[in-house]
Design a protein around this motif. Structure first.
Motif, mmCIF file in Angstrom:
data_model
loop_
_atom_site.group_PDB
_atom_site.id
_atom_site.type_symbol
_atom_site.label_atom_id
_atom_site.label_comp_id
_atom_site.label_asym_id
_atom_site.label_seq_id
_atom_site.Cartn_x
_atom_site.Cartn_y
_atom_site.Cartn_z
ATOM 1 N N UNK A 83 -2.399 3.493 -6.284
ATOM 2 C CA UNK A 83 -3.753 3.968 -6.072
ATOM 3 C C UNK A 83 -4.230 4.620 -7.354
ATOM 4 N N UNK A 84 -5.526 4.463 -7.659
ATOM 5 C CA UNK A 84 -6.082 4.983 -8.902
ATOM 6 C C UNK A 84 -7.388 5.726 -8.643
ATOM 7 N N UNK A 85 -7.642 6.700 -9.498
ATOM 8 C CA UNK A 85 -8.959 7.319 -9.511
ATOM 9 C C UNK A 85 -9.961 6.299 -10.041
ATOM 10 N N UNK A 86 -11.182 6.367 -9.567
ATOM 11 C CA UNK A 86 -12.204 5.421 -10.003
ATOM 12 C C UNK A 86 -12.426 5.489 -11.515
ATOM 13 N N UNK A 87 -12.266 6.661 -12.093
ATOM 14 C CA UNK A 87 -12.542 6.857 -13.515
ATOM 15 C C UNK A 87 -11.544 6.130 -14.418
ATOM 16 N N UNK A 88 -10.396 5.751 -13.885
ATOM 17 C CA UNK A 88 -9.379 5.093 -14.716
ATOM 18 C C UNK A 88 -9.050 3.683 -14.246
ATOM 19 N N UNK A 92 -10.646 21.611 -13.174
ATOM 20 C CA UNK A 92 -9.553 21.578 -12.211
ATOM 21 C C UNK A 92 -8.648 20.377 -12.479
ATOM 22 N N UNK A 93 -7.432 20.495 -11.998
ATOM 23 C CA UNK A 93 -6.499 19.377 -12.109
ATOM 24 C C UNK A 93 -6.993 18.242 -11.216
ATOM 25 N N UNK A 94 -6.997 17.020 -11.769
ATOM 26 C CA UNK A 94 -7.527 15.899 -11.014
ATOM 27 C C UNK A 94 -6.517 14.761 -10.934
ATOM 28 N N UNK A 95 -6.617 14.039 -9.831
ATOM 29 C CA UNK A 95 -5.763 12.894 -9.573
ATOM 30 C C UNK A 95 -6.084 11.757 -10.526
ATOM 31 N N UNK A 96 -5.033 11.088 -11.001
ATOM 32 C CA UNK A 96 -5.204 9.930 -11.870
ATOM 33 C C UNK A 96 -4.667 8.671 -11.192
ATOM 34 N N UNK A 97 -3.397 8.709 -10.766
ATOM 35 C CA UNK A 97 -2.781 7.518 -10.184
ATOM 36 C C UNK A 97 -1.566 7.923 -9.358
ATOM 37 N N UNK A 98 -1.163 6.999 -8.470
ATOM 38 C CA UNK A 98 -0.017 7.251 -7.592
ATOM 39 C C UNK A 98 0.698 5.950 -7.320
ATOM 40 N N UNK A 99 2.018 6.027 -7.188
ATOM 41 C CA UNK A 99 2.813 4.851 -6.872
ATOM 42 C C UNK A 99 3.922 5.255 -5.913
ATOM 43 N N UNK A 100 4.183 4.398 -4.937
ATOM 44 C CA UNK A 100 5.293 4.639 -4.014
ATOM 45 C C UNK A 100 6.585 4.187 -4.669
ATOM 46 N N UNK A 101 7.657 4.918 -4.351
ATOM 47 C CA UNK A 101 8.924 4.592 -4.990
ATOM 48 C C UNK A 101 9.520 3.308 -4.417
ATOM 49 N N UNK A 102 9.350 3.088 -3.096
ATOM 50 C CA UNK A 102 10.049 1.976 -2.446
ATOM 51 C C UNK A 102 9.226 0.695 -2.342
#
Length: 127
Positions: free
Chosen positions: A59-64, A44-54
């Motif tokens: 936030x990161x997945x534990x694996x990375x 399945x598609x899994x989350x890696x990382x996220x960043x707010x624009x402003x």
């Protein structure tokens, strides 16, 4: 119309590095959060990382965590994923995605909450 275009994938040996880029167009993105997801064959598609624009909130997945860094250049409407110490298990198609609610906390790691997606870029890590 929002468009996301990824680039920078390729073949790299274990322990190596790659930098993925995502060019965003079609909106101001001021209230967006940008994410990177990945999907390996048969998984399945899994989350890696996220960043707010402003805000510089990530936030990161534990694996990375500790190996990958997400960043953005607001002036250029670009989002990046710096990947270091790559492992064979990082092999996947990597997707850039945009969530039009940058304040989202619940669900921010779930693909269903991201409205816009790029076409993906292949990353292959050889052992």
């Amino acid at each position: 119309q929002v468009q996301l275009v990824e680039s920078g994938g390729g073949l790299v040996q274990a322990g190596g590095s790659l930098r993925l880029s995502c060019a965003a167009s079609g909106d101001t993105f001021r209230n967006y959060a940008m994410g990177w997801f990945r999907q390996a064959p048969g998984k399945e598609r899994e989350f890696v990382a996220r960043i707010r624009w402003s805000r510089p909130w990530t936030s990161y997945a534990d694996s990375v965590k500790g190996r990958f860094t997400i960043s953005r250049d607001n002036a250029k409407n670009m989002v990046y994923l710096e990947m270091n110490s790559l492992k064979p298990e990082d092999t996947a198609v990597y997707f850039c995605a945009a969530d039009d609610d940058e304040t989202r906390i619940f669900g921010m790691r779930y693909a269903q909450y991201y409205t816009y997606w790029g076409q993906g870029t292949q990353v292959t890590v050889s052992s």
